[in-house]
Write an enzyme that holds these catalytic residues in place. Sequence first.
Site, PDB file in Angstrom:
ATOM      1  N   PHE A   7      40.780  34.553  43.754  1.00  0.00           N
ATOM      2  CA  PHE A   7      39.334  34.776  43.787  1.00  0.00           C
ATOM      3  C   PHE A   7      38.600  33.848  44.742  1.00  0.00           C
ATOM      4  CE2 PHE A   7      40.283  37.165  39.941  1.00  0.00           C
ATOM      5  CZ  PHE A   7      39.540  38.301  40.188  1.00  0.00           C
ATOM      6  N   GLU A   8      39.114  32.648  44.956  1.00  0.00           N
ATOM      7  CA  GLU A   8      38.458  31.742  45.898  1.00  0.00           C
ATOM      8  C   GLU A   8      38.785  32.128  47.340  1.00  0.00           C
ATOM      9  OE1 GLU A   8      36.200  29.527  45.289  1.00  0.00           O
ATOM     10  OE2 GLU A   8      36.391  29.432  43.103  1.00  0.00           O
ATOM     11  N   GLY A   9      40.003  32.615  47.566  1.00  0.00           N
ATOM     12  CA  GLY A   9      40.430  32.877  48.932  1.00  0.00           C
ATOM     13  C   GLY A   9      40.673  31.559  49.646  1.00  0.00           C
ATOM     14  N   ARG A  66      35.948  38.567  38.652  1.00  0.00           N
ATOM     15  CA  ARG A  66      36.603  37.295  38.317  1.00  0.00           C
ATOM     16  C   ARG A  66      36.459  36.990  36.837  1.00  0.00           C
ATOM     17  NH1 ARG A  66      36.553  31.668  41.592  1.00  0.00           N
ATOM     18  NH2 ARG A  66      37.781  30.438  40.120  1.00  0.00           N
TER      19      ARG A  66
END
Length: 148
Positions: free
Chosen positions: A14-16, A132
């Site tokens: 989700f953060e990448g 998320r």
Amino acid sequence: MQTSQNGINLIQQFEGLRLAAYQDVVGVWTIGYGHTGADVHAGLTIDRQQADQLLRDDLARFEQGVSGLVAVAVNQNQFDALVSFSYNLGLGNLRNSTLLRLLNAGDYRGAAGQFPLWDKAGGQALPGLLKRRQAEQALFLAPAPAIA
């Protein structure tokens, strides 16, 4: 407790990974896997090894924070979900949340129901944040992994 690889994977997904500093949707300078702080500024670049180290350092802080706030027993999946939640929203938001109040009262199902309510940034509901929160909720509700 420490975040499992499953929890780390969720955070990374989700953060990448961004190796050049950028401003997130609310204007916070960010780099790596969602790392923020006074050390992040315009023009900053890092490599993958530095991003991985920042993530490990950040996780240690959030693991300690979650461990200090949660007053009931949680399994690995629940811990991972809470670390991901806090990593994204901050320990202050967890500390002051109904999610934590319900969890510490032993209402695990009620606590799980709070995750999707945290889908806003800058006052705007964001589909990516809802996705998320739903993934964190699913992880929180998943049975504990078997001990090998």
